[in-house]
Scaffold this motif. Structure first.
Motif, PDB file in Angstrom:
ATOM      1  N   PRO A  81      -4.727  12.453   4.280  1.00 46.96           N
ATOM      2  CA  PRO A  81      -4.003  11.191   4.207  1.00 46.96           C
ATOM      3  C   PRO A  81      -4.690  10.248   3.229  1.00 46.96           C
ATOM      4  O   PRO A  81      -5.919  10.153   3.217  1.00 46.96           O
ATOM      5  CB  PRO A  81      -4.058  10.661   5.641  1.00 46.96           C
ATOM      6  CG  PRO A  81      -5.220  11.360   6.269  1.00 46.96           C
ATOM      7  CD  PRO A  81      -5.334  12.686   5.597  1.00 46.96           C
ATOM      8  N   ALA A  82      -3.913   9.571   2.407  1.00 46.48           N
ATOM      9  CA  ALA A  82      -4.471   8.693   1.388  1.00 46.48           C
ATOM     10  C   ALA A  82      -3.665   7.410   1.349  1.00 46.48           C
ATOM     11  O   ALA A  82      -2.483   7.381   1.729  1.00 46.48           O
ATOM     12  CB  ALA A  82      -4.435   9.382   0.026  1.00 46.48           C
ATOM     13  N   VAL A  83      -4.290   6.342   0.875  1.00 39.91           N
ATOM     14  CA  VAL A  83      -3.639   5.036   0.844  1.00 39.91           C
ATOM     15  C   VAL A  83      -4.217   4.245  -0.318  1.00 39.91           C
ATOM     16  O   VAL A  83      -5.418   4.257  -0.549  1.00 39.91           O
ATOM     17  CB  VAL A  83      -3.803   4.301   2.199  1.00 39.91           C
ATOM     18  CG1 VAL A  83      -5.236   4.333   2.679  1.00 39.91           C
ATOM     19  CG2 VAL A  83      -3.290   2.876   2.151  1.00 39.91           C
ATOM     20  N   LEU A  84      -3.340   3.596  -1.080  1.00 38.29           N
ATOM     21  CA  LEU A  84      -3.778   2.858  -2.268  1.00 38.29           C
ATOM     22  C   LEU A  84      -3.046   1.521  -2.364  1.00 38.29           C
ATOM     23  O   LEU A  84      -1.815   1.492  -2.453  1.00 38.29           O
ATOM     24  CB  LEU A  84      -3.483   3.683  -3.527  1.00 38.29           C
ATOM     25  CG  LEU A  84      -4.015   3.088  -4.827  1.00 38.29           C
ATOM     26  CD1 LEU A  84      -5.531   3.228  -4.901  1.00 38.29           C
ATOM     27  CD2 LEU A  84      -3.380   3.796  -6.025  1.00 38.29           C
ATOM     28  N   ARG A 106       0.831  -1.203   0.000  1.00 40.72           N
ATOM     29  CA  ARG A 106       0.000   0.000   0.000  1.00 40.72           C
ATOM     30  C   ARG A 106       0.864   1.251   0.000  1.00 40.72           C
ATOM     31  O   ARG A 106       1.735   1.399   0.856  1.00 40.72           O
ATOM     32  CB  ARG A 106      -0.912   0.001   1.236  1.00 40.72           C
ATOM     33  CG  ARG A 106      -1.845  -1.202   1.245  1.00 40.72           C
ATOM     34  CD  ARG A 106      -2.225  -1.703   2.605  1.00 40.72           C
ATOM     35  NE  ARG A 106      -2.730  -3.079   2.489  1.00 40.72           N
ATOM     36  CZ  ARG A 106      -1.995  -4.156   2.726  1.00 40.72           C
ATOM     37  NH1 ARG A 106      -0.728  -4.055   3.104  1.00 40.72           N
ATOM     38  NH2 ARG A 106      -2.516  -5.353   2.560  1.00 40.72           N
ATOM     39  N   VAL A 155       1.244   5.014   0.815  1.00 39.04           N
ATOM     40  CA  VAL A 155       0.649   5.945   1.777  1.00 39.04           C
ATOM     41  C   VAL A 155       1.161   7.335   1.457  1.00 39.04           C
ATOM     42  O   VAL A 155       2.374   7.561   1.445  1.00 39.04           O
ATOM     43  CB  VAL A 155       1.030   5.531   3.213  1.00 39.04           C
ATOM     44  CG1 VAL A 155       0.638   6.593   4.222  1.00 39.04           C
ATOM     45  CG2 VAL A 155       0.383   4.188   3.552  1.00 39.04           C
ATOM     46  N   VAL A 158       8.095  12.431  -0.555  1.00 41.29           N
ATOM     47  CA  VAL A 158       8.355  11.323   0.369  1.00 41.29           C
ATOM     48  C   VAL A 158       7.035  10.628   0.700  1.00 41.29           C
ATOM     49  O   VAL A 158       6.071  11.267   1.111  1.00 41.29           O
ATOM     50  CB  VAL A 158       9.030  11.814   1.662  1.00 41.29           C
ATOM     51  CG1 VAL A 158       9.148  10.663   2.671  1.00 41.29           C
ATOM     52  CG2 VAL A 158      10.401  12.384   1.363  1.00 41.29           C
ATOM     53  N   VAL A 159       7.006   9.315   0.477  1.00 43.57           N
ATOM     54  CA  VAL A 159       5.816   8.527   0.774  1.00 43.57           C
ATOM     55  C   VAL A 159       6.211   7.357   1.675  1.00 43.57           C
ATOM     56  O   VAL A 159       7.394   7.085   1.888  1.00 43.57           O
ATOM     57  CB  VAL A 159       5.159   7.975  -0.515  1.00 43.57           C
ATOM     58  CG1 VAL A 159       4.824   9.100  -1.480  1.00 43.57           C
ATOM     59  CG2 VAL A 159       6.051   6.921  -1.182  1.00 43.57           C
ATOM     60  N   ALA A 160       5.208   6.664   2.188  1.00 43.03           N
ATOM     61  CA  ALA A 160       5.455   5.399   2.874  1.00 43.03           C
ATOM     62  C   ALA A 160       4.857   4.284   2.034  1.00 43.03           C
ATOM     63  O   ALA A 160       3.905   4.505   1.273  1.00 43.03           O
ATOM     64  CB  ALA A 160       4.844   5.408   4.274  1.00 43.03           C
ATOM     65  N   THR A 211      10.040   3.893   3.802  1.00 39.98           N
ATOM     66  CA  THR A 211       9.775   5.325   3.681  1.00 39.98           C
ATOM     67  C   THR A 211      10.860   5.958   2.830  1.00 39.98           C
ATOM     68  O   THR A 211      12.048   5.733   3.063  1.00 39.98           O
ATOM     69  CB  THR A 211       9.739   5.997   5.067  1.00 39.98           C
ATOM     70  OG1 THR A 211       8.818   5.285   5.902  1.00 39.98           O
ATOM     71  CG2 THR A 211       9.279   7.451   4.954  1.00 39.98           C
ATOM     72  N   GLU A 270       3.692   0.214   2.623  1.00 41.41           N
ATOM     73  CA  GLU A 270       3.512  -0.789   3.674  1.00 41.41           C
ATOM     74  C   GLU A 270       3.046  -2.102   3.097  1.00 41.41           C
ATOM     75  O   GLU A 270       2.225  -2.143   2.177  1.00 41.41           O
ATOM     76  CB  GLU A 270       2.482  -0.286   4.689  1.00 41.41           C
ATOM     77  CG  GLU A 270       2.395  -1.123   5.949  1.00 41.41           C
ATOM     78  CD  GLU A 270       1.284  -2.161   5.946  1.00 41.41           C
ATOM     79  OE1 GLU A 270       1.196  -2.897   6.938  1.00 41.41           O
ATOM     80  OE2 GLU A 270       0.527  -2.266   4.954  1.00 41.41           O
TER      81      GLU A 270
END
Lengths: 140, 140
Positions: free
Chosen positions: A35-38, A26, A28, A68-70, A89, A72
């Protein structure tokens, strides 16, 4: 190392090995200041960066290029109440080099989603953290 | 509704039904100005808000109390390359009302992680979006 919160911290090598086991992770990020997550298919490149294949005009490309994204991934088992999660990250950027793009068309991640005008996003593995949760009832 | 990107958008009722099927979701928030994500056990309250049980002194409590966060859950099957994901976006806050806290100790979510000084975080279901990916190869 076992923390007193019941988690064991995973080292970088363990994290990379676990990331190689699952087909979906995912991304993030922030979209319209929220905040968004895909969920996305991904693969690891030889430098441990995370590669994602998407469509050139996808929202994701606009939102994460240069940011910068995360990222997971995890796996949990309800029967044993155990599992692991890993978070990468780092800065994301669209692969623009033509030779690199060609290489990734051949060797990069597939996508379960239909893709128009293949684009690859690379997420640098600047920081990799992971933790493992074991069945606490068994340990008591 | 089937989008031309191969996803079917899920309505709110479908999203809530799917959230009820899985024991783990992921809180997506910002920590030290970086995107962060943490897998957690959760349950849905009667008003569709997401409830998470954690420790009073956890990093999560400090980072999300009073802040808009996203909460994501999904399920994918590599064999059929299909699955679903649901994202709840809304303000998170720590439950401080003593009667409410008592109720949640009895009826709220469990946690696979050991908890010190139980605290409940409620994420308001201000926005719920979901999508379903079906096996595209079968549809061709």
């Amino acid at each position: 190392m076992v923390h007193n919160d019941g988690f064991r911290a995973l080292d970088r090598q363990e994290c990379l090995r676990l990331l190689g086991k699952v087909p979906v992770g995912r991304v993030v990020y922030t979209r319209h200041a929220l905040p968004a997550v895909l969920p996305v298919n991904f693969s690891l490149d030889t430098d441990s960066s995370v590669l994602v294949r998407t469509s050139a005009r996808s929202d994701l490309v606009r939102a994460v290029d240069g940011v910068v994204v995360a990222f997971e991934a995890d796996e949990f088992d309800a029967a044993t109440r155990s599992g692991w999660s890993v978070v990468v990250t780092g800065r994301a950027h669209v692969v623009t080099d033509p030779a690199e793009h060609e290489r990734l068309l051949r060797t990069g991640p597939d996508s379960w989603m239909p893709i128009q005008d293949n684009v690859f996003i690379r997420i640098e593995a600047t920081m990799i953290t992971g933790r493992e949760l074991t069945d606490l009832r068994a340990a008591r």
